[in-house]
Design a protein around this motif. Structure first.
Motif, PDB file in Angstrom:
ATOM      1  N   VAL A 174      21.825  58.326  12.362  1.00 22.98           N
ATOM      2  CA  VAL A 174      20.411  58.239  12.746  1.00 22.98           C
ATOM      3  C   VAL A 174      19.732  57.159  11.914  1.00 22.98           C
ATOM      4  CG1 VAL A 174      18.199  59.451  12.828  1.00 22.98           C
ATOM      5  CG2 VAL A 174      20.314  60.662  13.428  1.00 22.98           C
ATOM      6  N   ASP A 175      19.070  56.230  12.602  1.00 24.31           N
ATOM      7  CA  ASP A 175      18.416  55.105  11.921  1.00 24.31           C
ATOM      8  C   ASP A 175      17.002  55.519  11.504  1.00 24.31           C
ATOM      9  OD1 ASP A 175      17.558  52.702  10.941  1.00 24.31           O
ATOM     10  OD2 ASP A 175      18.080  51.524  12.714  1.00 24.31           O
ATOM     11  N   TYR A 176      16.922  56.286  10.421  1.00 24.33           N
ATOM     12  CA  TYR A 176      15.615  56.761   9.954  1.00 24.33           C
ATOM     13  C   TYR A 176      14.707  55.601   9.567  1.00 24.33           C
ATOM     14  CZ  TYR A 176      17.411  61.552   9.740  1.00 24.33           C
ATOM     15  OH  TYR A 176      17.923  62.789  10.058  1.00 24.33           O
ATOM     16  N   ASP A 177      15.278  54.517   9.051  1.00 22.21           N
ATOM     17  CA  ASP A 177      14.454  53.367   8.672  1.00 22.21           C
ATOM     18  C   ASP A 177      13.755  52.769   9.886  1.00 22.21           C
ATOM     19  OD1 ASP A 177      14.966  53.498   5.961  1.00 22.21           O
ATOM     20  OD2 ASP A 177      16.721  52.197   6.071  1.00 22.21           O
ATOM     21  N   ARG A 178      14.385  52.831  11.043  1.00 24.32           N
ATOM     22  CA  ARG A 178      13.764  52.313  12.272  1.00 24.32           C
ATOM     23  C   ARG A 178      12.558  53.166  12.645  1.00 24.32           C
ATOM     24  NH1 ARG A 178      15.143  53.033  18.049  1.00 24.32           N
ATOM     25  NH2 ARG A 178      14.441  51.189  19.200  1.00 24.32           N
ATOM     26  N   TRP A 179      12.717  54.490  12.575  1.00 25.82           N
ATOM     27  CA  TRP A 179      11.577  55.383  12.827  1.00 25.82           C
ATOM     28  C   TRP A 179      10.449  55.079  11.832  1.00 25.82           C
ATOM     29  CZ3 TRP A 179      15.635  57.647  15.515  1.00 25.82           C
ATOM     30  CH2 TRP A 179      15.297  58.475  16.599  1.00 25.82           C
ATOM     31  N   LEU A 180      10.829  54.945  10.560  1.00 23.80           N
ATOM     32  CA  LEU A 180       9.834  54.692   9.521  1.00 23.80           C
ATOM     33  C   LEU A 180       9.078  53.397   9.790  1.00 23.80           C
ATOM     34  CD1 LEU A 180       8.588  55.434   6.732  1.00 23.80           C
ATOM     35  CD2 LEU A 180      10.403  54.042   5.702  1.00 23.80           C
ATOM     36  N   ARG A 181       9.776  52.335  10.134  1.00 23.55           N
ATOM     37  CA  ARG A 181       9.112  51.039  10.399  1.00 23.55           C
ATOM     38  C   ARG A 181       8.142  51.162  11.566  1.00 23.55           C
ATOM     39  NH1 ARG A 181      14.437  49.153   9.662  1.00 23.55           N
ATOM     40  NH2 ARG A 181      14.682  48.828  11.905  1.00 23.55           N
ATOM     41  N   TRP A 182       8.522  51.920  12.578  1.00 25.08           N
ATOM     42  CA  TRP A 182       7.638  52.094  13.739  1.00 25.08           C
ATOM     43  C   TRP A 182       6.364  52.836  13.336  1.00 25.08           C
ATOM     44  CZ3 TRP A 182       6.606  56.305  17.414  1.00 25.08           C
ATOM     45  CH2 TRP A 182       6.037  55.850  18.604  1.00 25.08           C
ATOM     46  N   TYR A 183       6.533  53.896  12.553  1.00 27.04           N
ATOM     47  CA  TYR A 183       5.366  54.624  12.095  1.00 27.04           C
ATOM     48  C   TYR A 183       4.468  53.730  11.235  1.00 27.04           C
ATOM     49  CZ  TYR A 183       7.813  58.904  13.519  1.00 27.04           C
ATOM     50  OH  TYR A 183       8.461  59.882  14.240  1.00 27.04           O
TER      51      TYR A 183
END
Length: 259
Positions: free
Chosen positions: A18-27
């Protein structure tokens, strides 16, 4: 056994892709373009707290809420690794019945958590709860798995494993109520060659996107953007995930609509 009771201990090991950093960047992209600064964030259905702690490390005052004590125990271990002033507040609360001390500036709900609300009454209660504790004009960012993706998963078998655990998932989709049931068998190594077996059942519902938008609007959460897996373009049937950007309606907008 209830969902995530046995799985909590090895959840992180099975979600390494799971690319949590991608979610974080979007937020962060949405938070940082707000005229009114986002300072407090609710991570709804926070699970083992990976995104909760990532947001806290970015300097936000974060509340992580989840209905699973076992998942929150994992989140607490992560929170304790942060500097004391950065640690999030963790609450064992269901999405449908939040009780916070005061409203937050933004709310996020990640990794199809809203799909676990399989009844419309439960979904409406959760959206009303978000609306209640989100300041007027505040952001609500979340993702869901669309119903067409659940239909594609019917009959699929998934295998997750790491050194000390093996998990088998079986997916059965029911088009009559748009739900997908996952029967889960979890095998965990205890000592040497001794293994234990745990069985869990997970149930999710694929919500029709138009109906979901209607329920959001009813809860005074206006949809500003609905996009596909690329987090930019409108959703299409090849997308396995859909992202929403909503805003809590301001009081003057509500009054104007009533007038």
């Amino acid at each position: 056994m209830n969902a995530y009771t046995g799985l909590a201990d090895c959840y992180d090991g099975f979600t390494g892709d799971v690319d949590y950093d991608r979610w974080l960047r979007w937020y962060l992209r949405w938070f940082r373009q707000e005229r009114m600064p986002v300072e407090t964030v609710l991570d709804l259905a926070c699970g083992t707290g990976t995104l909760t702690c990532l947001l806290a490390q970015e300097g936000y005052g974060v509340i992580g809420a989840d209905g699973s004590p076992e998942m929150l125990a994992q989140a607490m271990d992560k929170a304790l690794s942060l500097e004391e002033e950065r640690r999030p507040l963790l609450l064992c609360q269901e999405m449908e019945a939040l009780e916070l001390a005061e409203p937050v500036d933004a709310c996020v709900c990640s990794l199809d958590s809203l799909n676990y609300l399989t009844g419309e009454d439960a979904l409406e209660a959760a959206l009303a709860s978000v609306s209640k504790w989100l300041r007027p004009g505040g952001l609500f960012l979340f993702d869901v798995i669309p119903v067409w993706e659940f239909a594609r998963r019917d009959g699929a078998i998934y295998v997750d494993e790491d050194r000390d655990a093996l998990c088998l998932w079986r997916a059965d989709y029911d088009p009559s109520d748009q739900t997908i049931a996952y029967g889960l068998d979890l095998f965990q190594r205890q000592r040497g060659e001794l293994w234990t077996r745990v069985q869990e059942d997970h149930l999710e519902r694929g919500w029709d996107l138009n109906r979901l938008e209607t329920l959001l609007t009813r809860a005074e959460l206006d949809v500003e953007l609905c996009c596909g897996a690329d987090m930019v373009s409108p959703p299409e049937e090849q997308d396995d995930r859909v992202f929403f950007v909503c805003r809590r309606r301001r009081a003057y907008q509500t009054k104007r609509q009533e007038d």
